[in-house]
Motif scaffolding. Structure first.
Motif, mmCIF file in Angstrom:
data_model
loop_
_atom_site.group_PDB
_atom_site.id
_atom_site.type_symbol
_atom_site.label_atom_id
_atom_site.label_comp_id
_atom_site.label_asym_id
_atom_site.label_seq_id
_atom_site.Cartn_x
_atom_site.Cartn_y
_atom_site.Cartn_z
ATOM 1 N N PRO A 27 0.825 -1.208 0.000
ATOM 2 C CA PRO A 27 0.000 0.000 0.000
ATOM 3 C C PRO A 27 0.854 1.250 0.000
ATOM 4 C CG PRO A 27 0.092 -0.932 2.184
ATOM 5 C CD PRO A 27 0.798 -1.907 1.269
ATOM 6 N N VAL A 28 0.221 2.355 -0.396
ATOM 7 C CA VAL A 28 0.928 3.626 -0.409
ATOM 8 C C VAL A 28 1.425 3.982 0.984
ATOM 9 C CG1 VAL A 28 0.583 6.098 -0.678
ATOM 10 C CG2 VAL A 28 -0.189 4.539 -2.438
ATOM 11 N N VAL A 29 0.629 3.730 1.984
ATOM 12 C CA VAL A 29 1.020 4.054 3.353
ATOM 13 C C VAL A 29 1.039 2.781 4.159
ATOM 14 C CG1 VAL A 29 0.424 5.332 5.414
ATOM 15 C CG2 VAL A 29 0.048 6.348 3.182
ATOM 16 N N ARG A 30 2.179 2.424 4.645
ATOM 17 C CA ARG A 30 2.281 1.277 5.531
ATOM 18 C C ARG A 30 1.641 1.626 6.863
ATOM 19 N NH1 ARG A 30 3.633 -3.598 3.214
ATOM 20 N NH2 ARG A 30 5.074 -3.198 1.525
ATOM 21 N N VAL A 31 0.799 0.747 7.380
ATOM 22 C CA VAL A 31 0.116 1.009 8.638
ATOM 23 C C VAL A 31 1.065 0.696 9.787
ATOM 24 C CG1 VAL A 31 -1.845 0.425 10.073
ATOM 25 C CG2 VAL A 31 -2.090 0.454 7.593
ATOM 26 N N ALA A 32 1.312 1.701 10.610
ATOM 27 C CA ALA A 32 2.167 1.490 11.778
ATOM 28 C C ALA A 32 1.409 0.700 12.835
ATOM 29 C CB ALA A 32 2.629 2.828 12.343
ATOM 30 N N GLN A 33 2.139 -0.061 13.625
ATOM 31 C CA GLN A 33 1.496 -0.815 14.684
ATOM 32 C C GLN A 33 0.988 0.142 15.760
ATOM 33 O OE1 GLN A 33 0.972 -4.118 14.637
ATOM 34 N NE2 GLN A 33 1.826 -4.067 12.586
ATOM 35 N N ALA A 34 -0.194 -0.164 16.273
ATOM 36 C CA ALA A 34 -0.784 0.687 17.316
ATOM 37 C C ALA A 34 0.123 0.696 18.539
ATOM 38 C CB ALA A 34 -2.168 0.177 17.682
ATOM 39 N N GLN A 35 0.403 1.879 19.044
ATOM 40 C CA GLN A 35 1.248 2.015 20.218
ATOM 41 C C GLN A 35 0.955 3.361 20.846
ATOM 42 O OE1 GLN A 35 5.121 1.686 18.424
ATOM 43 N NE2 GLN A 35 5.258 3.860 18.079
ATOM 44 N N THR A 36 1.633 3.655 21.939
ATOM 45 C CA THR A 36 1.469 4.942 22.602
ATOM 46 C C THR A 36 2.808 5.613 22.683
ATOM 47 O OG1 THR A 36 1.756 3.919 24.769
ATOM 48 C CG2 THR A 36 -0.508 4.166 23.971
ATOM 49 N N ASP A 37 2.791 6.947 22.633
ATOM 50 C CA ASP A 37 4.004 7.740 22.725
ATOM 51 C C ASP A 37 3.706 8.905 23.650
ATOM 52 O OD1 ASP A 37 6.322 9.093 22.440
ATOM 53 O OD2 ASP A 37 6.001 9.700 20.363
ATOM 54 N N GLY A 38 4.167 8.787 24.867
ATOM 55 C CA GLY A 38 3.896 9.840 25.833
ATOM 56 C C GLY A 38 2.423 9.967 26.139
ATOM 57 N N GLY A 39 1.699 8.837 26.162
ATOM 58 C CA GLY A 39 0.277 8.867 26.455
ATOM 59 C C GLY A 39 -0.593 9.124 25.241
ATOM 60 N N ARG A 40 -0.007 9.313 24.044
ATOM 61 C CA ARG A 40 -0.791 9.578 22.841
ATOM 62 C C ARG A 40 -0.924 8.314 22.008
ATOM 63 N NH1 ARG A 40 1.690 14.450 19.679
ATOM 64 N NH2 ARG A 40 3.595 13.231 19.951
ATOM 65 N N ASP A 41 -2.070 8.151 21.391
ATOM 66 C CA ASP A 41 -2.279 7.030 20.485
ATOM 67 C C ASP A 41 -1.509 7.256 19.203
ATOM 68 O OD1 ASP A 41 -3.966 5.856 22.282
ATOM 69 O OD2 ASP A 41 -5.772 6.734 21.402
ATOM 70 N N THR A 42 -1.135 6.158 18.569
ATOM 71 C CA THR A 42 -0.465 6.252 17.275
ATOM 72 C C THR A 42 -1.490 6.540 16.180
ATOM 73 O OG1 THR A 42 1.305 4.757 17.919
ATOM 74 C CG2 THR A 42 0.900 4.998 15.583
ATOM 75 N N LEU A 43 -1.199 7.518 15.356
ATOM 76 C CA LEU A 43 -2.058 7.857 14.229
ATOM 77 C C LEU A 43 -1.477 7.225 12.975
ATOM 78 C CD1 LEU A 43 -4.494 9.514 13.169
ATOM 79 C CD2 LEU A 43 -2.862 11.328 12.628
ATOM 80 N N ALA A 436 -8.047 1.534 -4.301
ATOM 81 C CA ALA A 436 -6.732 0.961 -4.025
ATOM 82 C C ALA A 436 -5.682 1.819 -4.715
ATOM 83 C CB ALA A 436 -6.659 -0.472 -4.525
ATOM 84 N N PRO A 437 -4.572 2.116 -4.051
ATOM 85 C CA PRO A 437 -3.539 2.942 -4.691
ATOM 86 C C PRO A 437 -3.057 2.317 -5.991
ATOM 87 C CG PRO A 437 -3.089 2.657 -2.350
ATOM 88 C CD PRO A 437 -4.204 1.721 -2.684
ATOM 89 N N ILE A 438 -2.849 3.141 -6.985
ATOM 90 C CA ILE A 438 -2.310 2.676 -8.256
ATOM 91 C C ILE A 438 -0.788 2.669 -8.180
ATOM 92 C CG2 ILE A 438 -2.145 3.180 -10.719
ATOM 93 C CD1 ILE A 438 -4.941 4.325 -10.584
#
Length: 451
Positions: A27-43, A436-438
């Motif tokens: 995909p055009v954007v690889r999905v990062a694994q869900a995690q937290t950084d200083g109490g913030r959700d991963t976007l 779907a990305p071309i």
């Protein structure tokens, strides 16, 4: 940097493009694994896309506008409503009594069968045009989201690079202070180092400010309507930059844009609407017809009688024969056709410009690949250690730090330019959030990041 081989082109539009882009997978954007950084959700980018579709006010306005235009077109194509009229007449008689007449009349304007069919088809085309304009807005906002998401990732990369080199300059300044106190460093060179330290700290402060600005601009596209603007993005963006060479066949890209770009689809639907409107307007050269009928009651001193009335009203086109309206509609049709041609040319320019920027950035990235500092932290530490040992002059150290810093920042700038060109190319070809990305891979969070 990965350079993957280009697949040979095929013999027809979309297949040719997909073959030309078969150099990549993912995909055009690889999905990062869900995690937290200083109490913030991963976007992740997928999450950002969902937030855009759910909360973006421009998209909400576009949906409402498309719904309004579609319903308005449908309302204009409905068969005209009948009119129900009741009336009465009371006439006194000379010898006493009276005549009473009561009428109930239903009047129905008539449309010619071809005229009504043209109305429906014109409404269908107007609805398709409104939906295509909504899709074009969605595609444009999707491209803006990719740009703003990329801006956050790029600003974060610049901030990290400048932070690393600022630390290196500060480490050199600490070593220079020791040498200055021991009399091994002249005041001029110490002043030069202090200037380099101040410049690095100023650049780092600006990079941090640009990172916060990019975060706010991204958050403004995504936050729910009831939320207010926060200090920054309430999520941690964990994606990183990468470069993979992509080769796109220009003619194949143009073929896909011709078939898929919603801006063109909207203008084609507008042309069809004006053509059907012209067909409908031609019926204005014929007389308007109105049919009326209803029961009638007559009451006299001699009794009551029931009857009915019926009538056909025919317009007499003495002053307005409809030719002026037809000529005006022919002008609107010609205008729509010319606008379609202009839109097609604008789309071609969009595709060619994106391809040009893509090829330029790709070439520059490949040309500078060998100049990119490898293991920069290790090389910086080696240079600092050599300087501390007195085997490297201050100016040589500063030149080495500045050259490495510029090379890494250039890499970031060119990679961001390359990715923006990829996103602009897909937008010019009509790729939206539901597609779907071309152009695949070569974007954010690859399997093997280069930066």
């Amino acid at each position: 940097m990965d350079c993957l081989p280009q697949s040979p082109p095929w013999d027809f539009g979309l297949a040719l493009l997909l073959g030309a882009l078969a150099v990549l997978s993912g995909p055009v954007v690889r999905v990062a694994q869900a995690q937290t950084d200083g109490g913030r959700d991963t976007l992740t980018f997928d999450r950002a896309t969902r937030l855009l579709l759910d909360h973006n006010p421009q998209l909400r306005a576009a949906r409402a506008r498309a719904r309004t235009q579609g319903k308005g077109a449908r309302a204009a194509a409905l068969f005209p409503n009948p009119t129900l009229e009741g009336s009465g007449e009371h006439t006194p008689l000379p010898n006493g009594g009276a005549d009473d007449e009561w009428f109930l009349t239903l009047t129905q304007p008539l449309n010619y069968p071809g005229e009504q069919r043209a109305r429906r088809q014109s409404a269908d085309a107007a609805t398709r045009a409104a939906e295509a304009r909504l899709q074009e807005t969605r595609t444009s906002l999707y491209r803006d989201l990719r740009h703003r998401y990329l801006a956050v990732v790029t600003a974060d990369a610049r901030r990290r690079i400048l932070h690393r080199y600022t630390d290196a300059v500060q480490q050199a300044a600490r070593a220079a202070t020791v040498r200055y106190e021991e009399g091994d460093l002249s005041p001029i060179r110490r002043t030069r180092l202090k200037s380099a330290e101040a410049t690095s700290e100023n650049d780092l402060a600006e990079a941090r400010q640009q990172h916060r600005t990019a975060q706010r601009e991204l958050a403004a596209m995504l936050r729910p309507n009831q939320e207010t603007q926060s200090e920054g993005l309430p999520y941690a963006v964990a994606d990183s930059l990468s470069f993979r060479a992509v080769t796109v066949d220009a003619q194949a890209a143009l073929s896909v844009a011709e078939a898929q770009r919603d801006r063109l689809q909207a203008q084609r639907a507008r042309v069809e609407r004006e053509r059907q409107a012209l067909e409908r307007t031609r019926y204005q050269r014929y007389p308007d017809l109105t049919l009326s009928a209803g029961p009638k009651q007559l009451s006299t001193p001699g009794g009551t009688t029931l009857g009915f009335t019926a009538g056909l009203q025919v317009e007499l086109p003495l002053w307005d024969g409809g030719r002026t309206a037809v000529a005006a509609q022919e002008g609107r049709r010609s205008q729509a056709e010319a606008t379609l041609d202009a839109t097609r040319r604008a789309v071609e320019v969009d595709v060619h410009n994106a391809l040009d920027r893509l090829e330029t950035a790709r070439g520059r990235l490949q040309a500078t690949a060998n100049t990119l500092v490898r293991a920069p932290d290790e090389q910086l530490q080696n240079a600092l250690f050599t300087y501390e040992q007195g085997e490297l002059t201050l100016f040589e150290l500063l030149d080495a730090i500045e050259a490495a810093r510029r090379t890494e920042l250039l890499r970031v700038r060119l990679t961001a330019k390359y990715l923006r060109a990829l996103y602009d190319l897909e937008a010019a070809m009509g790729v939206g959030p539901a597609d779907a990305p071309i152009v695949v891979e070569g974007a954010l969070s690859p399997r093997a990041p280069d930066l």
